[in-house]
Write an enzyme that holds these catalytic residues in place. Sequence first.
Site, mmCIF file in Angstrom:
data_model
loop_
_atom_site.group_PDB
_atom_site.id
_atom_site.type_symbol
_atom_site.label_atom_id
_atom_site.label_comp_id
_atom_site.label_asym_id
_atom_site.label_seq_id
_atom_site.Cartn_x
_atom_site.Cartn_y
_atom_site.Cartn_z
ATOM 1 N N ASP A 33 72.576 97.978 54.968
ATOM 2 C CA ASP A 33 71.491 97.325 54.242
ATOM 3 C C ASP A 33 70.215 97.415 55.079
ATOM 4 O OD1 ASP A 33 70.737 95.707 51.865
ATOM 5 O OD2 ASP A 33 70.058 94.355 53.447
ATOM 6 N N ASP A 64 64.403 118.974 18.361
ATOM 7 C CA ASP A 64 65.770 119.365 17.986
ATOM 8 C C ASP A 64 65.713 120.536 17.012
ATOM 9 O OD1 ASP A 64 68.592 119.342 17.644
ATOM 10 O OD2 ASP A 64 68.603 117.194 18.076
ATOM 11 N N ARG A 100 73.127 112.692 26.726
ATOM 12 C CA ARG A 100 74.378 113.284 26.233
ATOM 13 C C ARG A 100 74.204 114.749 25.860
ATOM 14 N NH1 ARG A 100 77.191 111.587 22.023
ATOM 15 N NH2 ARG A 100 79.159 111.264 23.060
HETATM 16 O O1 LIG Z 1 61.424 104.699 54.632
HETATM 17 C C1 LIG Z 1 62.372 104.374 53.889
HETATM 18 N N1 LIG Z 1 62.846 103.111 53.858
HETATM 19 C C2 LIG Z 1 63.887 102.750 53.062
HETATM 20 C C3 LIG Z 1 64.488 103.681 52.237
HETATM 21 C C4 LIG Z 1 65.625 103.343 51.314
HETATM 22 O O2 LIG Z 1 65.535 101.993 50.922
HETATM 23 C C5 LIG Z 1 66.827 101.561 50.442
HETATM 24 C C6 LIG Z 1 67.090 100.188 51.001
HETATM 25 O O3 LIG Z 1 67.862 99.455 50.107
HETATM 26 P P1 LIG Z 1 69.350 98.982 50.415
HETATM 27 O O4 LIG Z 1 69.597 98.924 51.860
HETATM 28 O O5 LIG Z 1 69.574 97.748 49.640
HETATM 29 O O6 LIG Z 1 70.245 100.150 49.819
HETATM 30 P P2 LIG Z 1 70.348 100.686 48.327
HETATM 31 O O7 LIG Z 1 69.487 101.876 48.114
HETATM 32 O O8 LIG Z 1 70.210 99.569 47.335
HETATM 33 O O9 LIG Z 1 71.849 101.210 48.273
HETATM 34 P P3 LIG Z 1 73.186 100.361 48.512
HETATM 35 O O10 LIG Z 1 74.123 100.822 47.426
HETATM 36 O O11 LIG Z 1 73.668 100.744 49.868
HETATM 37 O O12 LIG Z 1 72.900 98.898 48.405
HETATM 38 C C7 LIG Z 1 67.833 102.583 50.969
HETATM 39 O O13 LIG Z 1 68.286 103.397 49.890
HETATM 40 C C8 LIG Z 1 67.001 103.430 51.939
HETATM 41 O O14 LIG Z 1 67.461 104.757 52.011
HETATM 42 C C9 LIG Z 1 63.978 105.004 52.256
HETATM 43 O O15 LIG Z 1 64.475 105.895 51.527
HETATM 44 N N2 LIG Z 1 62.955 105.311 53.108
#
Ligand SMILES: O=c1[nH]cc([C@@H]2O[C@H](COP(=O)(O)OP(=O)(O)OP(=O)(O)O)[C@@H](O)[C@H]2O)c(=O)[nH]1
Length: 668
Positions: free
Chosen positions: A88, A535, A577
Amino acid sequence: MVLNPVISKLAGKLVVLASASPRRLEILSNAGLRFEVVPSWFKETLDKGLFKAPHEYAVETAKQKALEVARRMPFKHLKTPDIVIGADTIVTVDGMILEKPVDKEDAYRMLSSLSGKEHSVFTGVAIVVCHEKENEEVDYQLFDFYEETKVKFADLSDNMLWEYINSGEPMDKAGGYGIQALGGMLVEYVHGDFLNVVGFPLNHFCKQLDLIYNRCTSSADQESVSVRLSHNGSHATTIVTQPPPGLPAQSSHSPSSKNSSSANPVHKVKRKSSESEVDESSWMLVNSLSKHTDAREAEFIYNTTLPLTASRGQVIELNVTEHGDTELKKEDLQRIIDLMDGFKSSKALFTASKMCVFDLLQSRPGLDAAQVAQEIKASVKGTACLLEACVSLGLLKSKQRACQKPVYENTDLSSRFLLSDAPSSLRGYIQHCNDTVWPLFSHLESAVREGANQHEKAFGKTSKDMFQDTFYNSQEAKLRFMNAMHSIAKVTGRAVATAFDLSSFKTACDLGGCTGAMAYEFTKAHPGLSVTVFDLPAVVEMSEHFRPLHTDNRVSFVAGDFFKDELPKADLYILARILHDWPDEKVCILLSKIANACTAGCGLLLSEIFLDEDRRGPSRGLLQALSMSEGKQSSATEYSLLLKTHGFITAHVRHTDNLLDAMLCIKA
Ligand SMILES: O=c1[nH]cc([C@@H]2O[C@H](COP(=O)(O)OP(=O)(O)OP(=O)(O)O)[C@@H](O)[C@H]2O)c(=O)[nH]1
């Protein structure tokens, strides 16, 4: 291997990344790690105010993400991973924790609070090591750490901020920026691990793996929290982990290495109620594993039962009901019976729908079998059987007064989905299943043997062009097919249309949009959007019949063939789809045409059933593949990589609770 001795230690193990982040996927696969992606269902809603330091919040969230997947997989995927990795990423500035912005205004608030200042990016990482025991129990060991990187932003003007926000990049990124892409232009300096900012501190992760796999000889040496979950027919199994925020920790944190935050694991386990000692501060994670339970239902509860203390690395046995085994067997048998009878249920539904039973009972509730038989021109005996079967399937209700014949009426379910004129009617699609899918599936064995569709056997035609040969070969067949597409698009349309913030797009083109049902949902959901449905001429000439009563002029129709003709200009292309039906060469032609029609910043919204990354579900997608169309079913990552080859970057993926999932990609 010298460069990645630890990564190579994982070869042959089932490593799972519990994250939907495409950046984490890329960082880890670039490092040579082989793994499966199973995005976590854990909702990032822990109360931030309850953590002493921001990194504790990130670590706890990472832990919960990883544990949720580790616990879900043995049940939902029927396999136990060796390692689950959760992460996270958060940004902290001026005492605030910033996560992913919820909309553009939120992104603006975040980015302007970062302008001209240094901030910290923390990524919390959790590694859950699973040890499967002989009796199907699983021991979990939890390792976690965090990494901090300092980033300084230049002074940013409002113009610059809005241009950046309108690029769409900030929306799925912590703090509202992506340092690896356009957001890199906002940054003056970075102190620390760059990949940590992008979402995964690879270097620290390798060091941690080294600690786990190379330095520790026995699990007792390791700085970890260990819990055991039995999934052998448990009725109410208790899983114990560290206390969630808001519930008092039982021990102080005892980091063994820099930024290690594993708590000294003082566990609490639910005991039988006869045990009297009560500790107000005990806590636990209870996961009910009875037959109605879904991993998502797991919840933290504050408990007042006896604590049981364990030392580091110790495994705790958890309660399992005595009758667990018996219940599981009953469930297993029922599951097989349901599968054996599934085709009978489907056909009963198709037949009652085709014979207009639900429409009849809606206009005249309370008819008995003889009266229904007369109206639908069928035998009394056959009708009575059909009505009783529908009652058993929850599609009809029956009432019976003493000495009288039972009378029938619709259930809420059939009133919602089975009436011809219900807003969410699936009747057209049900008819398609009966008339087209059913005959194809009755030749499934041949389809499997030959690996080819069975149009010829089922309909007497070879299918060079399935649409032309089967669906558009007569006015009647065409209307039936359009009805089917219309009903499914009406039911799925809203979930797809509202999956993402599309306010930056003004014009959209729904390719193969058929009756316009999906397009109308998009215009309903996005007041600033006009949609052109593109379409085949044969389809467009009939689209008038499906126009909703109340509509403005924001949906228009253009006739053409998306493989041959020029595509209408639009900011956003919708492919709902479509791709799963076509072979790779045709998919490539179509995506190249869309890519050529797009300028940078244009969007492509793809909607399909996304297979799980390990291709173990959902069964709707996998069963659909059995019709052996020339196309194939793919996972979100496979679609994402395919679109990347055509210059589209995946900005968001959404697994809706509806029949279709969705992915929004932006032309780079
Ligand atoms: O410079 C950057 N800073 C952050 C990111 C991206 O931000 C997200 C952070 O979100 P989180 O940790 O909650 O993760 P999620 O994307 O929600 O995926 P989870 O399924 O693990 O909860 C993260 O994707 C970073 O890569 C960035 O790309 N650049």
